[in-house]
Write a protein that holds these residues in place. Structure first.
Motif, PDB file in Angstrom:
ATOM      1  N   PHE A  61       0.831  -1.203   0.000  1.00 59.70           N
ATOM      2  CA  PHE A  61       0.000   0.000   0.000  1.00 59.70           C
ATOM      3  C   PHE A  61       0.867   1.255   0.000  1.00 59.70           C
ATOM      4  CE2 PHE A  61      -2.484   3.026   2.818  1.00 59.70           C
ATOM      5  CZ  PHE A  61      -3.244   3.534   1.775  1.00 59.70           C
ATOM      6  N   ILE A  62       1.887   1.276   0.864  1.00 55.39           N
ATOM      7  CA  ILE A  62       2.797   2.422   0.941  1.00 55.39           C
ATOM      8  C   ILE A  62       3.529   2.612  -0.388  1.00 55.39           C
ATOM      9  CG2 ILE A  62       4.885   3.307   2.049  1.00 55.39           C
ATOM     10  CD1 ILE A  62       3.987   1.937   4.617  1.00 55.39           C
ATOM     11  N   ALA A  63       3.964   1.496  -0.995  1.00 52.96           N
ATOM     12  CA  ALA A  63       4.702   1.569  -2.261  1.00 52.96           C
ATOM     13  C   ALA A  63       3.831   2.163  -3.369  1.00 52.96           C
ATOM     14  CB  ALA A  63       5.191   0.180  -2.659  1.00 52.96           C
ATOM     15  N   VAL A  64       2.585   1.706  -3.460  1.00 57.22           N
ATOM     16  CA  VAL A  64       1.688   2.177  -4.525  1.00 57.22           C
ATOM     17  C   VAL A  64       1.360   3.656  -4.357  1.00 57.22           C
ATOM     18  CG1 VAL A  64      -0.625   1.958  -5.498  1.00 57.22           C
ATOM     19  CG2 VAL A  64       0.685  -0.090  -4.963  1.00 57.22           C
ATOM     20  N   ILE A  65       0.983   4.053  -3.147  1.00 59.77           N
ATOM     21  CA  ILE A  65       0.593   5.448  -2.928  1.00 59.77           C
ATOM     22  C   ILE A  65       1.799   6.380  -3.059  1.00 59.77           C
ATOM     23  CG2 ILE A  65       0.902   5.587  -0.413  1.00 59.77           C
ATOM     24  CD1 ILE A  65      -1.790   7.055  -0.315  1.00 59.77           C
ATOM     25  N   SER A  66       2.994   5.884  -2.706  1.00 57.18           N
ATOM     26  CA  SER A  66       4.212   6.691  -2.855  1.00 57.18           C
ATOM     27  C   SER A  66       4.542   6.904  -4.327  1.00 57.18           C
ATOM     28  CB  SER A  66       5.390   6.023  -2.151  1.00 57.18           C
ATOM     29  OG  SER A  66       5.163   5.930  -0.762  1.00 57.18           O
ATOM     30  N   MET A  67       4.408   5.849  -5.131  1.00 62.28           N
ATOM     31  CA  MET A  67       4.699   5.964  -6.566  1.00 62.28           C
ATOM     32  C   MET A  67       3.756   6.958  -7.238  1.00 62.28           C
ATOM     33  SD  MET A  67       5.759   2.152  -7.944  1.00 62.28           S
ATOM     34  CE  MET A  67       4.352   1.290  -7.223  1.00 62.28           C
ATOM     35  N   TRP A  68       2.471   6.882  -6.885  1.00 65.58           N
ATOM     36  CA  TRP A  68       1.512   7.803  -7.500  1.00 65.58           C
ATOM     37  C   TRP A  68       1.769   9.245  -7.055  1.00 65.58           C
ATOM     38  CZ3 TRP A  68      -1.277   8.071 -11.559  1.00 65.58           C
ATOM     39  CH2 TRP A  68      -2.241   9.067 -11.685  1.00 65.58           C
ATOM     40  N   SER A  69       2.075   9.435  -5.782  1.00 67.60           N
ATOM     41  CA  SER A  69       2.356  10.783  -5.278  1.00 67.60           C
ATOM     42  C   SER A  69       3.590  11.372  -5.951  1.00 67.60           C
ATOM     43  CB  SER A  69       2.556  10.746  -3.758  1.00 67.60           C
ATOM     44  OG  SER A  69       1.380  10.318  -3.106  1.00 67.60           O
ATOM     45  N   LEU A  70       4.633  10.565  -6.115  1.00 70.91           N
ATOM     46  CA  LEU A  70       5.848  11.035  -6.784  1.00 70.91           C
ATOM     47  C   LEU A  70       5.568  11.401  -8.238  1.00 70.91           C
ATOM     48  CD1 LEU A  70       8.542   8.557  -5.382  1.00 70.91           C
ATOM     49  CD2 LEU A  70       8.373  11.013  -4.937  1.00 70.91           C
ATOM     50  N   LEU A  71       4.732  10.609  -8.904  1.00 68.23           N
ATOM     51  CA  LEU A  71       4.373  10.899 -10.290  1.00 68.23           C
ATOM     52  C   LEU A  71       3.636  12.232 -10.389  1.00 68.23           C
ATOM     53  CD1 LEU A  71       4.194  10.057 -13.252  1.00 68.23           C
ATOM     54  CD2 LEU A  71       2.102   8.793 -12.698  1.00 68.23           C
ATOM     55  N   MET A  72       2.713  12.492  -9.460  1.00 69.61           N
ATOM     56  CA  MET A  72       1.955  13.739  -9.471  1.00 69.61           C
ATOM     57  C   MET A  72       2.853  14.938  -9.160  1.00 69.61           C
ATOM     58  SD  MET A  72      -1.016  12.984 -10.429  1.00 69.61           S
ATOM     59  CE  MET A  72      -1.680  14.624 -10.176  1.00 69.61           C
ATOM     60  N   ILE A  73       3.775  14.765  -8.218  1.00 68.74           N
ATOM     61  CA  ILE A  73       4.698  15.855  -7.865  1.00 68.74           C
ATOM     62  C   ILE A  73       5.624  16.157  -9.039  1.00 68.74           C
ATOM     63  CG2 ILE A  73       6.647  16.482  -6.390  1.00 68.74           C
ATOM     64  CD1 ILE A  73       5.247  14.870  -4.143  1.00 68.74           C
ATOM     65  N   LEU A  74       6.125  15.113  -9.700  1.00 68.96           N
ATOM     66  CA  LEU A  74       6.998  15.295 -10.863  1.00 68.96           C
ATOM     67  C   LEU A  74       6.255  16.018 -11.987  1.00 68.96           C
ATOM     68  CD1 LEU A  74       9.682  14.752 -12.291  1.00 68.96           C
ATOM     69  CD2 LEU A  74       8.771  12.531 -13.011  1.00 68.96           C
ATOM     70  N   THR A  75       5.011  15.621 -12.221  1.00 66.46           N
ATOM     71  CA  THR A  75       4.200  16.278 -13.252  1.00 66.46           C
ATOM     72  C   THR A  75       3.996  17.749 -12.917  1.00 66.46           C
ATOM     73  OG1 THR A  75       3.021  14.204 -13.677  1.00 66.46           O
ATOM     74  CG2 THR A  75       1.996  16.227 -14.467  1.00 66.46           C
ATOM     75  N   ARG A  76       3.760  18.033 -11.655  1.00 65.47           N
ATOM     76  CA  ARG A  76       3.549  19.419 -11.215  1.00 65.47           C
ATOM     77  C   ARG A  76       4.811  20.260 -11.425  1.00 65.47           C
ATOM     78  NH1 ARG A  76      -0.580  21.361  -8.310  1.00 65.47           N
ATOM     79  NH2 ARG A  76      -0.296  23.283  -7.113  1.00 65.47           N
ATOM     80  N   ILE A  77       5.980  19.681 -11.137  1.00 71.26           N
ATOM     81  CA  ILE A  77       7.246  20.392 -11.329  1.00 71.26           C
ATOM     82  C   ILE A  77       7.474  20.687 -12.806  1.00 71.26           C
ATOM     83  CG2 ILE A  77       9.759  20.168 -11.168  1.00 71.26           C
ATOM     84  CD1 ILE A  77       9.315  18.545  -8.595  1.00 71.26           C
ATOM     85  N   ILE A  78       7.207  19.697 -13.658  1.00 68.91           N
ATOM     86  CA  ILE A  78       7.381  19.878 -15.105  1.00 68.91           C
ATOM     87  C   ILE A  78       6.469  20.986 -15.615  1.00 68.91           C
ATOM     88  CG2 ILE A  78       7.016  18.791 -17.359  1.00 68.91           C
ATOM     89  CD1 ILE A  78       7.876  16.138 -16.069  1.00 68.91           C
ATOM     90  N   LYS A  79       5.215  21.002 -15.155  1.00 75.00           N
ATOM     91  CA  LYS A  79       4.267  22.028 -15.601  1.00 75.00           C
ATOM     92  C   LYS A  79       4.703  23.420 -15.160  1.00 75.00           C
ATOM     93  CE  LYS A  79       0.456  20.492 -13.858  1.00 75.00           C
ATOM     94  NZ  LYS A  79      -0.994  20.481 -13.553  1.00 75.00           N
ATOM     95  N   THR A  80       5.275  23.508 -13.971  1.00 69.35           N
ATOM     96  CA  THR A  80       5.699  24.809 -13.451  1.00 69.35           C
ATOM     97  C   THR A  80       6.883  25.367 -14.229  1.00 69.35           C
ATOM     98  OG1 THR A  80       4.938  24.209 -11.232  1.00 69.35           O
ATOM     99  CG2 THR A  80       6.501  26.031 -11.389  1.00 69.35           C
ATOM    100  N   ARG A  81       7.775  24.485 -14.655  1.00 65.82           N
ATOM    101  CA  ARG A  81       9.016  24.934 -15.290  1.00 65.82           C
ATOM    102  C   ARG A  81       8.929  25.041 -16.805  1.00 65.82           C
ATOM    103  NH1 ARG A  81      13.788  21.936 -11.744  1.00 65.82           N
ATOM    104  NH2 ARG A  81      13.139  22.779  -9.727  1.00 65.82           N
TER     105      ARG A  81
END
Length: 224
Positions: A61-81
């Motif tokens: 559960f921790i692994a799955v939710i961590s992977m999705w959160s990291l993907l969303m954070i990475l997407t947010r960083i890309i959109k900002t830059r």
């Protein structure tokens, strides 16, 4: 044992959600874009689906939710830059009314019907199409409206060091003009600019804070 597992997963899900909000810089889950909306749906499905599934361990559960959160954070960083990447991921604003002219092809482009358009106008206290000067629909579905006779809306020509070409076109300016204006203010690189606002035929440039602090320090040294 089942209820203990549910309680542990629920607690972990709550903690992960708080960490995601803090790390990503968001203060709430209210969607600001299509990506945020999708992220909320998937995050809810992950937490809700796994909590009551005894076949999924806490570590999984921790692994799955961590992977999705990291993907969303990475997407947010890309959109900002990168505004081009943001346009591809979230979509771009689309002009619907251009100086009183209704652009019917653009209504089809965004799948906006006349009744829905009129409803959105009424929600913005506009009750007559003849009142409109400029209207465009934002990627989140909201309308930005300028009525006839109103002071033109300010336009962000540069956002986070990236040129907003949609706003640059609306200001009837080009990139060469913009770079020349920045040069007049001693700016040679877009990376120095946090935001540049065009309002009432005046370009106001806001630099990133470290450079502002350097200027203040230089002024203090000169005063000494």
């Amino acid at each position: 044992m089942f209820y203990l597992s549910v309680a542990v997963k629920l607690t972990i899900g709550f903690i992960c959600l708080l960490l995601y909000l803090n790390i990503s810089g968001r203060t709430q889950l209210a969607p600001m874009s299509a990506t945020d909306q999708i992220g909320n749906y998937v995050l809810g499905a992950i937490i809700g689906g796994i909590i009551y599934n005894p076949g999924v361990s806490v570590l999984q559960f921790i692994a799955v939710i961590s992977m999705w959160s990291l993907l969303m954070i990475l997407t947010r960083i890309i959109k900002t830059r990168n505004l081009d990447a943001k346009g591809i991921i979230d979509g771009k604003p689309v002009l619907l009314v251009d100086h009183e002219k209704i652009l019917t092809d653009n209504f089809r482009l965004v799948n906006l019907s006349v009744p829905d358009f009129l409803l959105k106008l009424r929600q913005n206290s506009v009750h007559n199409l003849a009142e409109l000067e400029l209207v465009w629909i934002e990627p989140n579905g909201q309308l930005t409206i300028q009525k006839k006779g109103e002071t033109p809306i300010s336009l962000a020509l540069i956002e986070d060091g990236n040129i907003n070409r949609f706003n640059l076109d609306k200001a009837f300016r080009d990139e060469d003009w913009l770079m020349a204006e920045l040069g007049k203010q001693g700016i040679q690189d877009l990376s120095e600019v946090f935001c540049a606002e065009w309002y009432s035929n005046v370009l106001t440039v806001y630099r990133y804070n470290p450079q502002v602090e350097e200027k203040e320090n230089d002024g203090a040294e000169q005063a000494k």
